[in-house]
Design a protein around this motif. Structure first.
Motif, PDB file in Angstrom:
ATOM      1  N   ALA A  44      18.939  30.463  25.489  1.00 43.95           N
ATOM      2  CA  ALA A  44      18.790  31.632  25.759  1.00 43.95           C
ATOM      3  C   ALA A  44      19.140  32.890  24.803  1.00 43.95           C
ATOM      4  O   ALA A  44      18.284  33.712  24.492  1.00 43.95           O
ATOM      5  CB  ALA A  44      19.386  31.953  27.168  1.00 43.95           C
ATOM      6  N   MET A  45      19.963  32.444  24.111  1.00 52.68           N
ATOM      7  CA  MET A  45      20.622  33.336  22.993  1.00 52.68           C
ATOM      8  C   MET A  45      19.489  33.658  21.773  1.00 52.68           C
ATOM      9  O   MET A  45      19.051  34.480  21.564  1.00 52.68           O
ATOM     10  CB  MET A  45      21.736  33.139  22.472  1.00 52.68           C
ATOM     11  CG  MET A  45      22.516  34.156  21.462  1.00 52.68           C
ATOM     12  SD  MET A  45      24.113  34.243  21.125  1.00 52.68           S
ATOM     13  CE  MET A  45      24.197  32.802  20.221  1.00 52.68           C
ATOM     14  N   VAL A  46      18.898  32.587  21.620  1.00 51.27           N
ATOM     15  CA  VAL A  46      17.995  32.291  20.501  1.00 51.27           C
ATOM     16  C   VAL A  46      16.703  32.910  20.905  1.00 51.27           C
ATOM     17  O   VAL A  46      16.021  33.762  20.248  1.00 51.27           O
ATOM     18  CB  VAL A  46      17.494  30.667  20.198  1.00 51.27           C
ATOM     19  CG1 VAL A  46      16.194  30.673  19.583  1.00 51.27           C
ATOM     20  CG2 VAL A  46      18.723  30.111  19.621  1.00 51.27           C
ATOM     21  N   ASP A  47      16.337  32.817  22.102  1.00 53.99           N
ATOM     22  CA  ASP A  47      15.203  33.810  22.778  1.00 53.99           C
ATOM     23  C   ASP A  47      15.369  35.156  22.611  1.00 53.99           C
ATOM     24  O   ASP A  47      14.716  36.021  22.243  1.00 53.99           O
ATOM     25  CB  ASP A  47      14.994  33.369  24.213  1.00 53.99           C
ATOM     26  CG  ASP A  47      14.237  32.088  24.359  1.00 53.99           C
ATOM     27  OD1 ASP A  47      13.634  31.486  23.426  1.00 53.99           O
ATOM     28  OD2 ASP A  47      14.276  31.400  25.574  1.00 53.99           O
ATOM     29  N   GLU A  48      16.625  35.691  23.044  1.00 53.16           N
ATOM     30  CA  GLU A  48      16.887  37.027  22.881  1.00 53.16           C
ATOM     31  C   GLU A  48      16.876  37.421  21.488  1.00 53.16           C
ATOM     32  O   GLU A  48      16.398  38.628  21.253  1.00 53.16           O
ATOM     33  CB  GLU A  48      18.313  37.019  23.679  1.00 53.16           C
ATOM     34  CG  GLU A  48      18.782  38.495  24.016  1.00 53.16           C
ATOM     35  CD  GLU A  48      20.056  38.373  24.843  1.00 53.16           C
ATOM     36  OE1 GLU A  48      20.862  39.201  24.281  1.00 53.16           O
ATOM     37  OE2 GLU A  48      20.158  37.720  25.867  1.00 53.16           O
ATOM     38  N   VAL A  49      17.527  36.822  20.668  1.00 51.20           N
ATOM     39  CA  VAL A  49      17.667  37.111  19.061  1.00 51.20           C
ATOM     40  C   VAL A  49      16.444  37.262  18.603  1.00 51.20           C
ATOM     41  O   VAL A  49      15.704  38.190  18.000  1.00 51.20           O
ATOM     42  CB  VAL A  49      18.601  36.357  18.322  1.00 51.20           C
ATOM     43  CG1 VAL A  49      18.536  36.583  16.833  1.00 51.20           C
ATOM     44  CG2 VAL A  49      20.060  36.431  19.054  1.00 51.20           C
ATOM     45  N   THR A  51      13.304  37.764  20.114  1.00 50.26           N
ATOM     46  CA  THR A  51      12.783  39.018  20.847  1.00 50.26           C
ATOM     47  C   THR A  51      13.178  40.262  20.067  1.00 50.26           C
ATOM     48  O   THR A  51      12.254  41.185  19.562  1.00 50.26           O
ATOM     49  CB  THR A  51      12.889  39.148  22.413  1.00 50.26           C
ATOM     50  OG1 THR A  51      12.496  37.933  22.823  1.00 50.26           O
ATOM     51  CG2 THR A  51      12.291  40.178  22.823  1.00 50.26           C
ATOM     52  N   GLY A  52      14.585  40.216  19.734  1.00 52.88           N
ATOM     53  CA  GLY A  52      15.109  41.409  18.951  1.00 52.88           C
ATOM     54  C   GLY A  52      14.608  41.327  17.617  1.00 52.88           C
ATOM     55  O   GLY A  52      14.472  42.589  17.118  1.00 52.88           O
ATOM     56  N   ALA A  53      14.453  40.334  17.107  1.00 58.32           N
ATOM     57  CA  ALA A  53      13.943  40.605  15.675  1.00 58.32           C
ATOM     58  C   ALA A  53      12.571  40.788  15.777  1.00 58.32           C
ATOM     59  O   ALA A  53      12.207  41.688  14.764  1.00 58.32           O
ATOM     60  CB  ALA A  53      14.079  38.907  15.225  1.00 58.32           C
ATOM     61  N   MET A  54      11.739  40.510  16.632  1.00 59.33           N
ATOM     62  CA  MET A  54      10.436  40.935  16.665  1.00 59.33           C
ATOM     63  C   MET A  54      10.075  42.499  16.798  1.00 59.33           C
ATOM     64  O   MET A  54       9.068  43.208  16.311  1.00 59.33           O
ATOM     65  CB  MET A  54       9.374  40.153  17.781  1.00 59.33           C
ATOM     66  CG  MET A  54       9.344  38.967  17.192  1.00 59.33           C
ATOM     67  SD  MET A  54       8.240  38.180  18.595  1.00 59.33           S
ATOM     68  CE  MET A  54       9.602  37.082  19.370  1.00 59.33           C
ATOM     69  N   THR A  55      11.139  43.026  17.538  1.00 66.79           N
ATOM     70  CA  THR A  55      11.223  44.294  17.845  1.00 66.79           C
ATOM     71  C   THR A  55      11.949  45.347  16.819  1.00 66.79           C
ATOM     72  O   THR A  55      11.790  46.469  17.012  1.00 66.79           O
ATOM     73  CB  THR A  55      11.682  44.764  19.337  1.00 66.79           C
ATOM     74  OG1 THR A  55      13.248  44.230  19.267  1.00 66.79           O
ATOM     75  CG2 THR A  55      10.976  44.160  20.468  1.00 66.79           C
ATOM     76  N   GLY A  56      12.730  44.719  16.010  1.00 68.23           N
ATOM     77  CA  GLY A  56      13.432  45.313  14.910  1.00 68.23           C
ATOM     78  C   GLY A  56      14.884  45.653  14.996  1.00 68.23           C
ATOM     79  O   GLY A  56      15.330  46.302  14.457  1.00 68.23           O
ATOM     80  N   LYS A  57      15.229  44.974  16.274  1.00 60.51           N
ATOM     81  CA  LYS A  57      16.686  45.261  16.618  1.00 60.51           C
ATOM     82  C   LYS A  57      17.653  44.251  16.173  1.00 60.51           C
ATOM     83  O   LYS A  57      18.845  44.564  16.145  1.00 60.51           O
ATOM     84  CB  LYS A  57      16.937  45.192  18.359  1.00 60.51           C
ATOM     85  CG  LYS A  57      15.865  46.527  19.041  1.00 60.51           C
ATOM     86  CD  LYS A  57      15.951  46.174  20.397  1.00 60.51           C
ATOM     87  CE  LYS A  57      15.200  47.336  21.183  1.00 60.51           C
ATOM     88  NZ  LYS A  57      15.190  47.055  22.510  1.00 60.51           N
ATOM     89  N   VAL A  58      17.208  43.278  15.740  1.00 60.43           N
ATOM     90  CA  VAL A  58      17.981  42.326  15.090  1.00 60.43           C
ATOM     91  C   VAL A  58      17.539  42.169  13.761  1.00 60.43           C
ATOM     92  O   VAL A  58      16.326  42.007  13.221  1.00 60.43           O
ATOM     93  CB  VAL A  58      18.109  40.912  15.790  1.00 60.43           C
ATOM     94  CG1 VAL A  58      18.648  39.821  15.294  1.00 60.43           C
ATOM     95  CG2 VAL A  58      18.404  41.408  17.528  1.00 60.43           C
TER      96      VAL A  58
END
Length: 96
Positions: A44-49, A51-58
């Motif tokens: 779940a953390m991989v999915d979250e990260v 998604t964050g990378a795609m939106t520029g938050k990570v």
């Protein structure tokens, strides 16, 4: 030479020496359940990260590190699964 009484005594002593501790099965089952929950949380953390990378938050570095950790976790789970399947197959091959 072993008599019947000696053999029975030796068997009884050996049986007590290798008997599992009471409650061991419940603890093992609890550990397996906790490991499964940890694995699901890691994925779940991989999915979250991701998604964050795609939106520029990570950052990319954090994404790569998380993916590497997930790969290690997945390899561990696959190795455990392979050992369980191998043990099951060994049991099936045992003569009755």
């Amino acid at each position: 030479m072993l008599s019947g009484l000696n053999a029975a005594t030796a068997y009884s002593a050996a049986r007590q020496a290798v008997a599992p501790e009471p409650g061991t099965g419940a603890r093992t089952l609890e550990r397996v359940g906790q490991a499964a929950e940890d694995f699901a949380a890691q994925m779940a953390m991989v999915d979250e990260v991701s998604t964050g990378a795609m939106t520029g938050k990570v950052t990319t570095q954090q994404l790569v590190q998380t993916i590497a950790e997930a790969e290690l976790t997945l390899n561990t789970v696959v190795a455990i699964r392979d050992k369980v399947v191998e043990a099951y197959q060994d049991i099936l091959r045992m003569p009755v």
